[in-house]
Each structure stands twice: as C-alpha cells, then as structure tokens.
Design a protein around this motif. Structure first.
Motif, PDB file in Angstrom:
ATOM      1  N   HIS A   1       0.722  -1.021  -0.516  1.00 49.09           N
ATOM      2  CA  HIS A   1       0.035  -0.206   0.201  1.00 49.09           C
ATOM      3  C   HIS A   1       0.740   1.279  -0.139  1.00 49.09           C
ATOM      4  O   HIS A   1       0.626   2.490  -0.351  1.00 49.09           O
ATOM      5  N   SER A   2       1.795   1.264   0.668  1.00 50.98           N
ATOM      6  CA  SER A   2       3.041   2.578   0.731  1.00 50.98           C
ATOM      7  C   SER A   2       3.243   2.721  -0.553  1.00 50.98           C
ATOM      8  O   SER A   2       3.104   3.753  -1.064  1.00 50.98           O
ATOM      9  N   LEU A   3       3.878   1.230  -1.513  1.00 50.33           N
ATOM     10  CA  LEU A   3       4.228   1.833  -2.389  1.00 50.33           C
ATOM     11  C   LEU A   3       3.175   2.577  -3.676  1.00 50.33           C
ATOM     12  O   LEU A   3       3.924   2.882  -4.579  1.00 50.33           O
ATOM     13  N   LEU A   4       2.303   1.910  -3.227  1.00 51.47           N
ATOM     14  CA  LEU A   4       0.768   2.167  -4.596  1.00 51.47           C
ATOM     15  C   LEU A   4       0.651   3.717  -3.840  1.00 51.47           C
ATOM     16  O   LEU A   4       0.541   4.858  -4.728  1.00 51.47           O
ATOM     17  N   ASP A   5       0.784   4.513  -2.421  1.00 52.66           N
ATOM     18  CA  ASP A   5       0.530   5.578  -2.117  1.00 52.66           C
ATOM     19  C   ASP A   5       1.850   6.804  -2.564  1.00 52.66           C
ATOM     20  O   ASP A   5       1.467   7.374  -3.379  1.00 52.66           O
ATOM     21  N   LEU A   6       3.197   6.138  -2.871  1.00 51.35           N
ATOM     22  CA  LEU A   6       4.039   6.188  -3.307  1.00 51.35           C
ATOM     23  C   LEU A   6       3.913   6.896  -5.159  1.00 51.35           C
ATOM     24  O   LEU A   6       4.225   7.992  -5.580  1.00 51.35           O
ATOM     25  N   HIS A   7       3.464   6.218  -5.421  1.00 47.20           N
ATOM     26  CA  HIS A   7       3.531   5.562  -7.046  1.00 47.20           C
ATOM     27  C   HIS A   7       2.069   6.971  -7.466  1.00 47.20           C
ATOM     28  O   HIS A   7       1.938   7.314  -8.281  1.00 47.20           O
ATOM     29  N   ASN A   8       0.941   6.576  -6.579  1.00 45.70           N
ATOM     30  CA  ASN A   8      -0.126   7.688  -7.037  1.00 45.70           C
ATOM     31  C   ASN A   8       0.080   9.115  -6.390  1.00 45.70           C
ATOM     32  O   ASN A   8       0.047   9.773  -7.944  1.00 45.70           O
ATOM     33  N   LEU A   9       1.278   9.178  -6.061  1.00 44.91           N
ATOM     34  CA  LEU A   9       1.230  10.510  -5.245  1.00 44.91           C
ATOM     35  C   LEU A   9       2.659  11.134  -6.918  1.00 44.91           C
ATOM     36  O   LEU A   9       2.808  12.508  -6.861  1.00 44.91           O
ATOM     37  N   ASN A  10       3.936  10.197  -7.190  1.00 50.61           N
ATOM     38  CA  ASN A  10       4.117  10.660  -8.162  1.00 50.61           C
ATOM     39  C   ASN A  10       3.139  11.000  -9.571  1.00 50.61           C
ATOM     40  O   ASN A  10       3.700  12.033  -9.835  1.00 50.61           O
ATOM     41  N   LEU A  11       2.092  10.123  -9.717  1.00 46.67           N
ATOM     42  CA  LEU A  11       1.579  10.324 -10.676  1.00 46.67           C
ATOM     43  C   LEU A  11       0.675  11.833 -10.879  1.00 46.67           C
ATOM     44  O   LEU A  11       0.649  12.623 -11.592  1.00 46.67           O
ATOM     45  N   VAL A  12       0.336  11.904  -9.756  1.00 50.57           N
ATOM     46  CA  VAL A  12      -0.409  13.300  -9.569  1.00 50.57           C
ATOM     47  C   VAL A  12       0.914  14.246  -9.690  1.00 50.57           C
ATOM     48  O   VAL A  12       0.425  15.686 -10.143  1.00 50.57           O
ATOM     49  N   VAL A  13       1.933  14.399  -8.596  1.00 49.49           N
ATOM     50  CA  VAL A  13       2.858  15.314  -9.004  1.00 49.49           C
ATOM     51  C   VAL A  13       3.172  15.612 -10.378  1.00 49.49           C
ATOM     52  O   VAL A  13       3.456  16.651 -10.640  1.00 49.49           O
ATOM     53  N   ASP A  14       3.444  14.830 -11.550  1.00 51.27           N
ATOM     54  CA  ASP A  14       3.822  14.704 -12.740  1.00 51.27           C
ATOM     55  C   ASP A  14       2.947  14.941 -13.657  1.00 51.27           C
ATOM     56  O   ASP A  14       3.379  15.783 -14.791  1.00 51.27           O
ATOM     57  N   ASN A  15       1.643  15.083 -12.955  1.00 48.84           N
ATOM     58  CA  ASN A  15       0.547  15.878 -13.875  1.00 48.84           C
ATOM     59  C   ASN A  15      -0.228  17.070 -14.034  1.00 48.84           C
ATOM     60  O   ASN A  15      -0.293  17.756 -14.524  1.00 48.84           O
ATOM     61  N   LEU A  16       0.639  17.880 -12.228  1.00 50.13           N
ATOM     62  CA  LEU A  16       0.563  19.338 -12.289  1.00 50.13           C
ATOM     63  C   LEU A  16       0.895  20.008 -13.559  1.00 50.13           C
ATOM     64  O   LEU A  16       2.431  19.826 -14.594  1.00 50.13           O
ATOM     65  N   LYS A  17       0.300  21.164 -13.731  1.00 51.43           N
ATOM     66  CA  LYS A  17       1.288  22.278 -14.476  1.00 51.43           C
ATOM     67  C   LYS A  17       1.709  23.213 -14.336  1.00 51.43           C
ATOM     68  O   LYS A  17       2.331  24.041 -14.904  1.00 51.43           O
ATOM     69  N   LEU A  18       2.644  23.032 -12.572  1.00 51.35           N
ATOM     70  CA  LEU A  18       3.117  23.426 -12.305  1.00 51.35           C
ATOM     71  C   LEU A  18       5.136  22.836 -11.958  1.00 51.35           C
ATOM     72  O   LEU A  18       4.857  21.608 -12.185  1.00 51.35           O
ATOM     73  N   GLY A  19       5.777  23.099 -12.270  1.00 47.39           N
ATOM     74  CA  GLY A  19       7.285  22.899 -12.025  1.00 47.39           C
ATOM     75  C   GLY A  19       7.116  22.435 -10.446  1.00 47.39           C
ATOM     76  O   GLY A  19       6.937  22.890  -9.835  1.00 47.39           O
ATOM     77  N   VAL A  20       7.625  20.975  -9.623  1.00 46.77           N
ATOM     78  CA  VAL A  20       8.167  20.904  -8.414  1.00 46.77           C
ATOM     79  C   VAL A  20       9.568  19.898  -8.644  1.00 46.77           C
ATOM     80  O   VAL A  20       9.512  19.290  -8.691  1.00 46.77           O
ATOM     81  N   MET A  21      10.043  21.232  -7.625  1.00 45.81           N
ATOM     82  CA  MET A  21      10.985  20.427  -7.166  1.00 45.81           C
ATOM     83  C   MET A  21      11.101  19.921  -5.144  1.00 45.81           C
ATOM     84  O   MET A  21      11.212  21.587  -4.665  1.00 45.81           O
TER      85      MET A  21
ATOM     86  N   ALA B   1       9.744  23.796  -3.515  1.00 48.43           N
ATOM     87  CA  ALA B   1       9.926  24.888  -4.774  1.00 48.43           C
ATOM     88  C   ALA B   1       8.705  24.415  -5.928  1.00 48.43           C
ATOM     89  O   ALA B   1       9.124  22.746  -6.157  1.00 48.43           O
ATOM     90  N   SER B   2       7.635  25.575  -5.672  1.00 50.67           N
ATOM     91  CA  SER B   2       6.538  24.530  -7.279  1.00 50.67           C
ATOM     92  C   SER B   2       6.562  26.369  -8.133  1.00 50.67           C
ATOM     93  O   SER B   2       7.331  27.558  -7.192  1.00 50.67           O
ATOM     94  N   PHE B   3       6.926  26.494  -9.172  1.00 47.22           N
ATOM     95  CA  PHE B   3       7.692  27.616 -10.092  1.00 47.22           C
ATOM     96  C   PHE B   3       6.359  27.342 -11.923  1.00 47.22           C
ATOM     97  O   PHE B   3       6.334  26.380 -11.496  1.00 47.22           O
ATOM     98  N   ARG B   4       6.287  28.334 -11.843  1.00 45.57           N
ATOM     99  CA  ARG B   4       5.594  28.919 -13.311  1.00 45.57           C
ATOM    100  C   ARG B   4       6.720  29.531 -14.282  1.00 45.57           C
ATOM    101  O   ARG B   4       6.928  30.032 -13.051  1.00 45.57           O
ATOM    102  N   ASP B   5       6.698  29.068 -15.369  1.00 47.66           N
ATOM    103  CA  ASP B   5       7.541  30.107 -16.189  1.00 47.66           C
ATOM    104  C   ASP B   5       6.210  30.883 -16.694  1.00 47.66           C
ATOM    105  O   ASP B   5       5.509  30.653 -17.177  1.00 47.66           O
ATOM    106  N   MET B   6       6.873  32.311 -16.572  1.00 49.09           N
ATOM    107  CA  MET B   6       6.097  33.413 -16.984  1.00 49.09           C
ATOM    108  C   MET B   6       6.793  34.105 -17.963  1.00 49.09           C
ATOM    109  O   MET B   6       6.050  35.234 -18.390  1.00 49.09           O
TER     110      MET B   6
END
Length: 461
Positions: A6-26, A119-124
């Motif tokens: 379940h922990s691995l699935l949660d981490l995988h789902n979190l990565n999917l969410v972060v990767d689909n954001l229209k913001l850069g995240v580091m 850090a989240s960032f948007r290219d302006m």
C-alpha cells in the motif's frame, strides 16, 4: 507485506499526481539533496530526473536555483516554516534565460524541525513577452507602469539582463533609478549575488576611493586593519553607482581602469584584485554636459553609457498616477495591517493636475501623508499636502458686485478677484472657469465652497 505494498502504491499515486501538475515541482533535503523533480520541472529547466535526483541542488544548476533568496547558501541556514513567493530568473541546461514565479515552502516535522523544502514554479517568460508586446504589463520586476514609455523600459530591462554590459540609468530625482537598477540585477544571472548600492555623492571625497576599492592596513592614518571595498562586496553580483557624476576625477581614473581590465588595487596596496561585477550607474545630471564642462571624463562616460536607459518624469506619464497611487495605498495597508481610505474621484483629478517635481518618490510620500491626514474612509483633495499648503489667506470681500467682464486675471492664481473675473468671462461655467484659471476643477469647487460669498455670486448665472 500488504502494508508495504500500500505504501508503494501511495508513493506511485503521489508521483503520478505531481507529474501531471502544470507547475514545476522540486523538493530537497536540508543538505540540498534533490528528492522530487516532476515532468514540468524537466520541461522548464531542460534537466531530466536522472540528472538531478540524489544530487546537490547548487551543483546541478551551478548556482542557487532559488536565486539570491536561497536559504541554503550557508553552512547554518536560518529556516522557518511558512511560504515565500517571489520571481526568479534561471538559466536552463541549454543556456536560455527563463523568468519564473517561485513558491517555496519549508516542511517541518512533528517537533517543528525543518526537514526540507518544496519549491513550485511557473514559467512566465512567454507571458511577460506577450504582455510587453501588447503593452499590457503593469508590474514588471517590481516597477509599476502601463504608459508606453514604461513598457519600452520593461523591454530594455528584460533585454539587457541577458548581457553583462554596463548600464547607465538617467532621470530626474525620484523617478526610480535604483529600482530599475535592482530589477536589472534581479532578473539577470548576477541576481544570485549581492546588489550593492553606493551613493557616490554622499561619500566624503577623501575616503571615496577607500569606500569603493578598500584599503590595506596602514594605508593612511586610521587604517588599523585591511578593509574590503564595495567592489569586493559585490563580487558575483551588481554594483550600483548612484550619482556617479559626483565622483572625483582621481577616482574616475581608477574606475575606468577597472572597466577596462576587470581588476583594481586597494588604497595603499600593490596586489591586483579581480572581481566579477556588473556595473550599473545612474545620475540625475546630463553626463554629456558634465563631460563638456570638464567635470567628468569622456572615456569613462563612453564606458559607462554602453546601454543607456532614461526614465521619464511622472508628469510625462500621468496616466500611471492612479495605478501608482493604488499600489502605494496597498503598501500602506500591508504596513499598517488595517484598511486604509480610498481616493475620491476629485482627489485623483487633483493629482492628475499636479506637476510632481519629486516624481514617483513624491507620490509615495503624498499617499502616506494623505492616509494619516484623512478622516473617514475617503481621501479628499484637502488631504493632499500640496493642496493644503497652497491655500492662501483671502482678503475680506469688499463688494458683492462682480468684476467687469473685461477684468484681467492671473492664470494659476486663486483669489477672490481672479475667480470672479474668470466666472464672468465664462458666463458662470465653473468647469470652463477652472480651465481658464489653469487649475483643477476640484480645486476651484473647493475654493468656492470655502468662500460662499463668491459661490452665491457664481450661482446667479
């Protein structure tokens, strides 16, 4: 095992969410080791996950990614939970300059200790470019203005930030020369270093060379230890030489040598010191005229004036006055942490009619004065300092009869005889009377309100 899955699935789902954001995240640890880097971050920076994960942020980007506001440049960073928002300029893997809107959040553990940052960032970059093209940008790098002249200056700042050529900013006192200089510094590759302002006119002539270039121990009486000058303090950053026309000729020679060779000697020293500094100068004088008068070296003038930027006085961009006034009101609200009064329409008209000899700096002071002086939730024309100080004591009315229609009046001067003559000339039309008097309509209305004997006369038309 099930819990681990379940922990691995949660981490995988979190990565999917972060990767689909229209913001850069580091995200990185307190040791600056990057742990999260999403697809949008890859797209904006040009670096892949494989190139950055597990590595020191400063090593990957060859500079602090968060710019001059980075909290992890020292061995003992001062961190506090909360969010910081600010613009930052980065250089991508391919060498492009990108302007970002950055939000940085420190992550505390259960005991309040900081574990790292996200850090989240948007290219302006494209948005800024399009806004400049459409002349629809009202705030660029902290500078307020929608006037065409200011839009041109925004373009100049953006373009010049890409190069390390000397910039000379000219303009009247109070037009915002230091703010422009800081904007050039902040969005350039030198923005990761210090911005060191120097008021050349405020330094006594006897120590100006020591202030700029430093001195060695024993260089002169009182030099009990070696001292760094402003050039060394600005290494990898920008040195802003304000009122550069006030530099003594002897110091001008040394500044010219630095611009030619990139090195200098401390006062009393023999060792050549090299620093990487961007030079931005400014003056409210005509440098070319100073050259003709023999007070400024011609060769230094051409070295400093490689890229000239001239700031227009506020009276030449009056359409920006309401925008600037609202900006300073919002600043006052943040400082006082309570609501501030709004500007009445007549007050704005009065401000538009004023000639603003002190430019934007005077406008800021006027807003601060008016906020304190105002009674209630509206700033009236009488709350403006230049209106209040221009009130003149009036002579008692000697006669209720109007002046003859051919009476002369002095433009720009408010007194009983002038106002009566203007009203006779315009047939009692107050708006026209204000125009022929050369004053704002609100000013004339206020004057008539304070002198009812004149008002009753004007109302008979």
């Amino acid at each position: 095992m099930e819990k681990f899955t379940h922990s691995l699935l949660d981490l995988h789902n979190l990565n999917l969410v972060v990767d689909n954001l229209k913001l850069g995240v580091m995200a990185h640890t307190t040791e600056r080791i990057i742990t999260v880097f999403n697809k949008e971050a890859e797209k904006i920076t040009g670096y892949s996950k494989k190139e950055v994960l597990g590595k020191d942020c400063h090593d990957v980007f060859q500079a602090p990614f968060c710019g001059s506001k980075c909290s992890f440049c020292n061995d003992s960073p001062k961190l506090s939970a909360g969010t910081k928002e600010y613009p930052v300029t980065i250089v991508t893997k391919t060498g492009e300059t990108r302007h970002l809107e950055m939000t940085v959040y420190c992550i505390p553990d259960h005991e309040g200790e900081i574990q790292g940052v996200v850090a989240s960032f948007r290219d302006m970059t494209d948005s800024i470019r399009l806004s400049l093209k459409a002349e629809d940008l009202s705030n660029f790098a902290g500078i307020i203005g929608k006037d065409k002249g200011m839009q041109d200056i925004f373009r100049q700042i953006r373009d010049v930030a890409l190069y390390n050529y000397p910039v000379h900013v000219s303009g009247e006192t109070g037009t915002g020369k230091e703010r422009v200089a800081y904007a050039i510094h902040d969005i350039s590759s030198y923005g990761n270093g210090s911005f060191v302002p120097v008021n050349c006119g405020a330094i006594p002539e006897g120590i100006v060379e020591s202030e700029l270039f430093g001195h060695v121990k024993g260089a002169f009486s009182g030099a009990v230890k070696e001292r760094q000058g402003r050039f060394e303090l600005a290494h990898k950053g920008s040195l802003f030489l304000d009122e550069v026309a006030e530099l003594p000729l002897k110091t001008q020679v040394k500044l010219l040598r630095f611009l030619q060779e990139g090195s200098f000697e401390k006062v009393g020293g023999e060792k050549n010191i090299s620093v990487d500094v961007r030079i931005i100068s400014a003056t409210n004088k005509d440098l070319a005229e100073e050259v003709r008068a023999g007070r400024f070296r011609e060769d230094l003038y051409y070295r400093l004036n490689v890229i000239p930027i001239h700031l227009p006085p506020l009276r030449e961009r009056k359409n920006d006055i309401p925008l600037l006034a609202e900006h300073f009101l919002r600043e006052a609200e943040k400082e006082t942490k309570k609501s501030v009064p709004k500007l009445a329409p007549d007050t704005i008209r009065e401000m538009m009619d004023y000639h603003w000899p002190g430019n934007v700096r005077e406008l800021k002071n006027v807003i601060q004065f008016s906020v304190v002086r105002a009674r209630g939730n509206v700033i009236l024309p009488t709350d403006l300092p230049f209106v209040a100080s221009n009130r003149q004591p009036m002579r008692p009315l000697l006669s209720n009869e109007p002046s003859e229609s051919g009476a002369q009046f002095t433009r720009g001067k408010l007194n009983q005889e002038n106002v009566q003559a203007a009203l006779v000339k315009t047939g009692g039309n107050k708006s026209k009377a204000a125009r022929v008097l050369g004053v704002g309509r609100a000013t004339l209305y206020r004057f008539l309100g304070e002198h009812p004997e004149i008002k009753s006369f004007s109302d008979t038309f």
